[in-house]
Design an enzyme around this catalytic site. Structure first.
Site, PDB file in Angstrom:
ATOM      1  CD  GLU A 131      -2.862   1.275   2.325  1.00 44.39           C
ATOM      2  OE1 GLU A 131      -2.807   0.424   3.222  1.00 44.39           O
ATOM      3  OE2 GLU A 131      -3.656   2.216   2.333  1.00 44.39           O
ATOM      4  CG  HIS A 307      -5.752   0.984  12.718  1.00 45.87           C
ATOM      5  ND1 HIS A 307      -6.507   2.136  12.645  1.00 45.87           N
ATOM      6  CD2 HIS A 307      -5.208   0.825  11.485  1.00 45.87           C
ATOM      7  CE1 HIS A 307      -6.412   2.648  11.435  1.00 45.87           C
ATOM      8  NE2 HIS A 307      -5.623   1.870  10.698  1.00 45.87           N
ATOM      9  CD  GLU A 308      -2.634  -1.817  10.743  1.00 50.48           C
ATOM     10  OE1 GLU A 308      -3.198  -1.999   9.646  1.00 50.48           O
ATOM     11  OE2 GLU A 308      -2.188  -0.700  11.092  1.00 50.48           O
TER      12      GLU A 308
HETATM   13  N1  B3K Z   1      -2.923   1.041   5.692  1.00 52.48           N
HETATM   14  C1  B3K Z   1      -1.584   1.197   6.184  1.00 52.48           C
HETATM   15  C2  B3K Z   1      -0.930   2.380   5.571  1.00 52.48           C
HETATM   16  C3  B3K Z   1       0.187   2.060   4.698  1.00 52.48           C
HETATM   17  C4  B3K Z   1       0.634   3.271   3.919  1.00 52.48           C
HETATM   18  C5  B3K Z   1       1.899   3.105   3.236  1.00 52.48           C
HETATM   19  N2  B3K Z   1       2.309   4.246   2.467  1.00 52.48           N
HETATM   20  C6  B3K Z   1      -1.533   1.312   7.667  1.00 52.48           C
HETATM   21  C7  B3K Z   1      -2.830   1.566   8.332  1.00 52.48           C
HETATM   22  O1  B3K Z   1      -3.359   2.646   8.293  1.00 52.48           O
HETATM   23  O2  B3K Z   1      -3.393   0.655   8.870  1.00 52.48           O
HETATM   24 ZN    ZN Z   2      -5.283   1.980   8.758  1.00 55.67          ZN
END
Ligand code: B3K
Ligand code: ZN
Length: 881
Positions: A131, A307-308
């Site tokens: 990402e 969160h993840e």
């Molecule tokens: N979704 C990832 C973000 C990663 C971005 C990298 N440029 C982390 C998070 O918000 O959970």
């Molecule tokens: Zn996130």
């Protein structure tokens, strides 16, 4: 891709969105991981998209310029150079049938990938970060979130060096080859965009647990790390299980695969990444142990794990149509994790922490050159938009929906959203539409929160008419122009209000409630409360019900009254903040005029009362007694007077310390218990109050408190207490002892990378003269690694953000130093380089002398040439005007 100084990278606009020309049915990947190279073979089944307007559209694949293309074939027929065109980051293949399989072999060098995007190596371990647009550094693909596919990945690597080979989904097959290599095949049953792909290969150990979902599905949970860190994984595992249960109970969301894995890596640009079934975490967000991790670190692990995990629904099952919609998953998921942390710990303390971050850093972003709406309208480099606005303000926008609809209707809305869009890539409009549909409300005005940038300001006055027993609140809203948007329409601002009678009790409002959510929608609006028997003191924006700057002409007495009586815990704290800010702002003016500084006794009295009240929650006491930070005072200032802010804050702190010394000592002793360490809310609260008391005591600069701090440093059985003492000693005027504890600390913890980061940060934030030279010396220390983002953040970012006097030295040395770092990092790791730029982008907020020096450094970076898109975008926006 780096840009030459003359070449303009292109701007991508939301309004130009088009559906992809092809959909993907299946993506099969095969990785051969080696020391000098990695070969990637992708076999992708494409189908022409019936929704695409142009039936002749070529297939447009994204591919980083460093990708070495070795073979391209369609349905087994190898393509020659004439059959496709490669230009910049794209590869175009025209004249394609409606169905076909494209095979592509690329050669990459993860061992030389210093950008930490795509496939790279962290401490000898292969890992990925895709990402937002990292997958295009692995193979040619439609690297956009609205292209969702079923993935199957086979990883081949030397068995001894890389015994663990992981990818998304379930492991379906494995085997060995004759040459010492082994392979593992993974299948992910859920379609996903490429940004959620992950791969890990390394010599890792793991802890394992089990979880049964509410409908009876058995899930294996594994957390992987290097062997030396195996004893630091339990807390994350517990946090994961709590998150899984919480998401079932609060959102009705269950986990959907047979296995959930987390891997800890030390080289990581961000905190963590929600790859389907295989989260990859920065070690700083997953490892936790009382001896090496401070309380805030434990809470961060709990929050980031949650969160993840929550992204599995808000992000993975329902994902973003395009990157302008990033807040669809991030704002909502931050809201979900903040609710979770509030439930696990103290809700008021969590709210205070979140609002402090928002007011200090997001408001500053809104007031700076990079200001953008929660749903940006354009970007040059999407990595620059993983911002406080998209995350934290995005969370506030979702919170406002929750406030406006109430918890039950909000839950109906989230259920509808998940059901309606499961397996789809959608927009923030779709999210709001689900909320509109369940509530029957028209949300068009509310949606301005997504499209307009800037922090709204609300001015409120109150008017009481004793005769009619009527109290009226007059409100006015406005929003300052931002570089991207000159004029704004009025927002729908939920203002939660309570009215206190002179005894400090809440006056019942219409419907018997004590808090009412007023909806401010016009530029000017009045709200009338009937049957109010006495002139009340209003408690406004309870719980910080909207991300705005609200002003009400409170007297200092009224603020003290609210500190003592408001039934809303957040507003009690906020009254203390407003009191301190008001007093400090006056002192800043006094300092600028050369007047003697005299502290209003109201502040000391109020602090004394709070400190003496044994009924109060200790964590709240610690928060109330924490003075507004230099960063927050800077954000509030019209023109940032670095020296005045620093001196005044010191003066106020020292005056309070000297006047309340005995009380602080008692609080210290009362809270210095010998219980074994636990990261639960009550123990965290006790330590935070004890260490706050120690900080005030150390401000008196008395030898006896140095001894107390040294004793705490030596005797502590946990990192929270030992690091608190270390910081106070190092930042004090007792230089001999400072250097002794620093040496001792390093000797003791040199093999714990995360603890060494704290050691670097303590020195980087030491306000004493000569800090820059010390930081530069530390860059040469064996503990420092200029390729590791955690080290860069601990040393360089902390110096620039938390060492105000030294960074802003009027000789310009701090600015020059930062620019030098950025010039190097621009090539090495553009994302980190671009983030480091932030303090310099605020140059217009400083007086002429400093602002000219800052601007000159920005110009020097610009003329250094060969700028990455990341740095180019921030620089060009910062240098306008
Ligand atoms: N979704 C990832 C973000 C990663 C971005 C990298 N440029 C982390 C998070 O918000 O959970
Ligand atoms: Zn996130």
């Amino acid at each position: 891709m780096n840009q030459s100084a003359t070449e303009q990278p292109s701007v991508i606009y939301l309004k130009d969105y088009e559906v992809p020309a092809f959909r993907v049915e299946q993506t099969e990947l095969r990785f051969e991981l080696e020391e000098e190279q990695t070969l990637v073979r992708s076999q992708v089944r494409y189908v022409r998209n019936p929704d695409s307007a142009n039936r002749q559209h070529p297939l447009v694949l994204d591919g980083h310029e460093a990708l070495e293309l070795q073979r391209l074939s369609i349905d087994g027929e190898v393509l020659s150079d004439k059959d496709y065109r490669r230009s910049g980051e794209q590869l175009l293949i025209p004249n394609l049938p409606d169905h076909f399989t494209l095979e592509c072999i690329t050669r990459i060098e993860p061992q030389n990938n210093t950008a930490l995007e795509g496939l790279y190596k962290s401490d000898g371990m292969f890992c990925t970060q895709c990402e937002a647009e990292g997958f295009r550094r692995i193979t040619f693909y439609q690297d956009r979130p609205d292209v969702m596919a079923l993935f199957e990945s086979t990883i081949v690597a030397d068995k001894q060096r890389y015994p663990v080979l992981l990818s998304n989904g379930n492991m379906v097959d494995a085997g060995e080859e004759d040459d010492g290599r082994h392979w593992v095949k993974w299948q992910d049953p859920f379609p996903k965009p490429a940004y959620l792909f992950a791969l890990v290969g390394g010599d890792l150990q793991f802890i394992e647990d089990r979880y049964t979902t509410s409908s009876g599905r058995h899930v294996v949970l594994k957390i992987f790390a290097e062997a030396k860190d195996l004893d630091k994984l339990e807390y994350a595992m517990n946090s994961l299980k709590h998150s899984m249960r919480w998401d079932e109970q609060v959102y009705g969301r269950e986990y959907d695969l047979d296995i959930f894995m987390i891997v800890a890596v030390d080289f990581f640009n961000m905190g963590a990444m929600e790859n389907k079934g295989l989260n990859i975490f920065n070690t700083s967000c997953v490892l936790a142990h009382p001896e090496t991790t401070v309380d805030a670190g434990f809470q961060r692990v709990e929050g980031v794990v949650a969160h993840e995990y929550f992204h599995n629904w808000s992000g993975n099952r329902v994902t973003c149509r395009d990157w302008f919609q990033l807040s669809l998953k991030e704002g909502f998921t931050v809201f979900r994790d903040s609710q979770f942390s509030a439930d696990m710990n103290s809700a008021t303390v969590k709210r205070i922490e979140d609002v402090t971050l928002l007011r200090t850093a997001q408001f500053a972003e809104d007031a700076g050159p990079m200001a953008h709406p929660v749903r940006p309208a354009s970007f040059i480099e999407i990595s620059n938009f993983y911002t406080l606005t998209v995350y934290e303000k995005g969370c506030e926008v979702v919170r406002m929906l929750h406030t406006l609809l109430g918890a039950q209707t909000f839950r109906k809305g989230s259920d509808l959203y998940f059901d309606r869009h499961d397996g789809q890539a959608v927009t923030t409009d779709d999210f709001v539409q689900a909320m509109a549909d369940v509530s029957g409300r028209d949300m068009s005005r509310f949606k301005l929160w997504y499209s307009q940038s800037g922090t709204p300001q609300v001015s409120v006055t109150g008017e009481y008419d004793a005769q009619s027993q009527r109290y009226t609140l007059h409100m006015q809203q406005s929003c300052p122009a931002t570089p991207d948007m000159a004029t704004k329409q009025p927002f729908l601002i939920p203002v939660a209000v309570g009215l206190l009678d002179p005894g400090g009790e809440d006056i019942p409002l219409q419907g018997g409630e004590t808090t009412e959510v007023l909806e401010l929608i016009a530029t000017e609006q009045s709200f009338v409360f009937e049957n109010i028997p006495v002139e009340p003191i209003p408690s406004l924006l309870r719980g910080f019900s909207a991300p705005v700057k609200l002003k009400f002409p409170y007297s200092r007495e009224q603020l003290v009254f609210l500190m003592q009586h408001d039934s809303d815990g957040f507003n009690r704290w906020d009254a203390a903040q407003q009191l301190a800010v008001g007093i400090m702002s006056e002192l800043i003016a006094d300092h600028q005029q050369g007047r003697e500084l005299i502290l209003d006794p109201a502040l000391v009295d109020a602090y004394q009362q709070v400190l003496s009240d044994t009924e109060l929650d200790r964590a709240m006491v610690a928060k109330v007694l924490t003075l507004p930070s230099e960063a927050y005072l800077s954000e509030l200032a019209e023109v940032i007077d670095v020296d005045a802010i620093y001196r005044v804050r010191r003066f106020v702190r020292d005056s309070i310390a000297n006047q309340l010394e005995t009380l602080f000592l008692r609080v210290y002793q009362d809270n210095n218990t010998a219980e074994p360490y636990s990261p639960d809310a009550a123990s965290v609260a006790r330590r935070s109050l004890k260490n706050l008391a120690l900080a005030y005591l150390m401000a008196t600069e008395k030898q006896e408190y140095l001894q107390l701090a040294l004793q705490q440093y030596r005797q502590a059985d946990n990192m929270t207490d030992s690091q608190a003492a270390l910081t106070l000693i190092v930042h004090s005027g007792f230089v001999q002892q400072a250097s002794e504890v620093l040496d001792d600390f390093y000797q003791r913890w040199q093999n714990e990378s995360l603890v060494v980061n704290q050691w670097l940060a303590v020195q980087a934030s030491d306000p004493k003269e000569g800090a820059l030279a010390r930081v530069q010396a530390l860059q040469q220390h064996p503990a420092y690694d200029g390729a590791n983002p955690n080290k860069i953040r601990s040393l360089i970012s902390i110096f620039c953000a938390q060492n105000m006097l030294n960074f802003h030295n009027t000789d310009g040395s701090g600015y020059r130093f930062l620019a030098d770092q950025i010039i190097v990092l621009n090539k090495q790791n553009p994302q980190i380089a671009s983030r480091l730029l932030t303090p310099l982008t605020r140059w217009k907020r400083y007086p002429q002398e400093r602002s000219a020096l800052m601007k000159a450094e920005l110009e020097r970076i610009r003329s250094s040439g060969d700028l990455s898109r990341d740095v180019f975008e921030v620089l060009s926006k910062s240098l306008v005007g």
